[in-house]
Design a protein around this motif. Structure first.
Motif, PDB file in Angstrom:
ATOM      1  N   GLN A 101       0.848  -1.202   0.000  1.00 17.57           N
ATOM      2  CA  GLN A 101       0.000   0.000   0.000  1.00 17.57           C
ATOM      3  C   GLN A 101       0.880   1.247   0.000  1.00 17.57           C
ATOM      4  O   GLN A 101       1.725   1.416   0.872  1.00 17.57           O
ATOM      5  N   VAL A 102       0.665   2.102  -0.971  1.00 11.37           N
ATOM      6  CA  VAL A 102       1.454   3.327  -1.081  1.00 11.37           C
ATOM      7  C   VAL A 102       0.921   4.372  -0.112  1.00 11.37           C
ATOM      8  O   VAL A 102      -0.285   4.592  -0.009  1.00 11.37           O
ATOM      9  N   GLN A 103       1.831   5.001   0.590  1.00 16.00           N
ATOM     10  CA  GLN A 103       1.471   6.112   1.478  1.00 16.00           C
ATOM     11  C   GLN A 103       2.445   7.254   1.292  1.00 16.00           C
ATOM     12  O   GLN A 103       3.647   7.037   1.158  1.00 16.00           O
ATOM     13  N   LEU A 104       1.911   8.450   1.294  1.00 14.75           N
ATOM     14  CA  LEU A 104       2.705   9.674   1.312  1.00 14.75           C
ATOM     15  C   LEU A 104       2.331  10.416   2.585  1.00 14.75           C
ATOM     16  O   LEU A 104       1.151  10.704   2.801  1.00 14.75           O
ATOM     17  N   VAL A 105       3.329  10.722   3.394  1.00 12.50           N
ATOM     18  CA  VAL A 105       3.059  11.357   4.688  1.00 12.50           C
ATOM     19  C   VAL A 105       3.842  12.661   4.773  1.00 12.50           C
ATOM     20  O   VAL A 105       5.075  12.654   4.777  1.00 12.50           O
ATOM     21  N   GLU A 106       3.104  13.767   4.837  1.00  9.80           N
ATOM     22  CA  GLU A 106       3.730  15.087   4.958  1.00  9.80           C
ATOM     23  C   GLU A 106       3.979  15.426   6.421  1.00  9.80           C
ATOM     24  O   GLU A 106       3.246  14.995   7.303  1.00  9.80           O
ATOM     25  N   SER A 107       4.983  16.263   6.627  1.00  6.96           N
ATOM     26  CA  SER A 107       5.259  16.804   7.950  1.00  6.96           C
ATOM     27  C   SER A 107       5.979  18.135   7.782  1.00  6.96           C
ATOM     28  O   SER A 107       6.451  18.466   6.693  1.00  6.96           O
ATOM     29  N   GLY A 108       6.033  18.878   8.883  1.00  7.15           N
ATOM     30  CA  GLY A 108       6.782  20.130   8.871  1.00  7.15           C
ATOM     31  C   GLY A 108       5.954  21.389   8.796  1.00  7.15           C
ATOM     32  O   GLY A 108       6.488  22.499   8.865  1.00  7.15           O
ATOM     33  N   SER A 118       8.380  18.076   4.600  1.00  4.30           N
ATOM     34  CA  SER A 118       8.894  16.783   4.157  1.00  4.30           C
ATOM     35  C   SER A 118       7.735  15.896   3.738  1.00  4.30           C
ATOM     36  O   SER A 118       6.633  16.007   4.280  1.00  4.30           O
ATOM     37  N   CYS A 119       8.005  15.016   2.813  1.00  6.13           N
ATOM     38  CA  CYS A 119       7.008  14.039   2.372  1.00  6.13           C
ATOM     39  C   CYS A 119       7.717  12.695   2.234  1.00  6.13           C
ATOM     40  O   CYS A 119       8.547  12.523   1.330  1.00  6.13           O
ATOM     41  N   ALA A 120       7.389  11.782   3.131  1.00  8.56           N
ATOM     42  CA  ALA A 120       8.002  10.458   3.118  1.00  8.56           C
ATOM     43  C   ALA A 120       7.062   9.475   2.428  1.00  8.56           C
ATOM     44  O   ALA A 120       5.901   9.337   2.825  1.00  8.56           O
ATOM     45  N   ALA A 121       7.572   8.802   1.421  1.00 10.70           N
ATOM     46  CA  ALA A 121       6.782   7.822   0.687  1.00 10.70           C
ATOM     47  C   ALA A 121       7.121   6.415   1.166  1.00 10.70           C
ATOM     48  O   ALA A 121       8.276   6.129   1.517  1.00 10.70           O
ATOM     49  N   SER A 122       6.130   5.574   1.180  1.00  4.68           N
ATOM     50  CA  SER A 122       6.333   4.168   1.528  1.00  4.68           C
ATOM     51  C   SER A 122       5.455   3.301   0.643  1.00  4.68           C
ATOM     52  O   SER A 122       4.507   3.788   0.029  1.00  4.68           O
ATOM     53  N   GLY A 123       5.803   2.038   0.563  1.00  2.00           N
ATOM     54  CA  GLY A 123       5.021   1.106  -0.241  1.00  2.00           C
ATOM     55  C   GLY A 123       5.624   0.839  -1.617  1.00  2.00           C
ATOM     56  O   GLY A 123       5.344  -0.190  -2.222  1.00  2.00           O
ATOM     57  N   ARG A 124       6.394   1.763  -2.117  1.00  2.00           N
ATOM     58  CA  ARG A 124       7.109   1.594  -3.381  1.00  2.00           C
ATOM     59  C   ARG A 124       8.114   2.729  -3.510  1.00  2.00           C
ATOM     60  O   ARG A 124       8.008   3.752  -2.831  1.00  2.00           O
ATOM     61  N   TYR A 137      -0.927   9.554  -6.630  1.00  2.00           N
ATOM     62  CA  TYR A 137      -0.857   9.321  -5.181  1.00  2.00           C
ATOM     63  C   TYR A 137      -0.776  10.658  -4.450  1.00  2.00           C
ATOM     64  O   TYR A 137      -0.075  11.577  -4.897  1.00  2.00           O
ATOM     65  N   TRP A 138      -1.474  10.733  -3.314  1.00  2.00           N
ATOM     66  CA  TRP A 138      -1.559  11.984  -2.553  1.00  2.00           C
ATOM     67  C   TRP A 138      -1.391  11.730  -1.065  1.00  2.00           C
ATOM     68  O   TRP A 138      -1.830  10.700  -0.540  1.00  2.00           O
ATOM     69  N   GLY A 139      -0.758  12.686  -0.398  1.00  2.00           N
ATOM     70  CA  GLY A 139      -0.702  12.666   1.047  1.00  2.00           C
ATOM     71  C   GLY A 139      -1.946  13.293   1.643  1.00  2.00           C
ATOM     72  O   GLY A 139      -2.826  13.786   0.920  1.00  2.00           O
ATOM     73  N   GLN A 140      -1.987  13.307   2.971  1.00  2.00           N
ATOM     74  CA  GLN A 140      -3.174  13.822   3.660  1.00  2.00           C
ATOM     75  C   GLN A 140      -3.143  15.331   3.842  1.00  2.00           C
ATOM     76  O   GLN A 140      -4.159  15.927   4.184  1.00  2.00           O
TER      77      GLN A 140
END
Length: 122
Positions: free
Chosen positions: A1-8, A21-27, A111-114
């Motif tokens: 499952q692809v996730q993009l998680v923003e922070s900062g 920052s945007c950390a991607a996971s899943g691929r 794909y989009w972050g929250q």
């Protein structure tokens, strides 16, 4: 499952700086364009910046914002300097699913972050 998680995101005074920052996971997205968009209340989503082998910027942020990426960390960054109250918005990270030049059109991103809130006070 692809996730993009923003922070900062956060609250900053006009003229200040923030780094998103945007950390991607899943691929891995190392070969794919990634970008930042923003949306202020009552306004349409706006292109901010994107990166692949080149970078692109929206006119309103050129010279103030810098996009970069660390492929080893599968992370993209947005350094925002000389912030203005009109930069206040929810900032979204996005990734494309095709190996093309980075697009300025949000519908070309798969794909989009929250989102993360950036508020610039005057």
């Amino acid at each position: 499952q692809v996730q993009l998680v923003e922070s900062g995101g956060g609250l900053v005074q006009a003229g200040g700086s923030l780094r998103l920052s945007c950390a991607a996971s899943g691929r891995s997205f190392s070969s794919y364009p990634m970008g930042w968009f923003r949306q202020a209340p009552g306004k349409e989503r706006e292109f901010v910046a994107a990166i692949s082998g080149m970078t692109r910027y929206g006119d309103s942020v050129k010279g103030r914002f810098t996009i970069s990426r660390d492929n080893a960390k599968n992370t993209v960054y947005l350094q925002m300097n000389s912030l203005k109250p009109e930069d206040t918005a929810v900032y979204y990270c996005a990734a494309m699913n095709t190996k093309v030049v980075p697009s300025t059109r949000d519908y070309e991103y798969s794909y989009w972050g929250q989102g993360t809130q950036v508020t610039v006070s005057s």
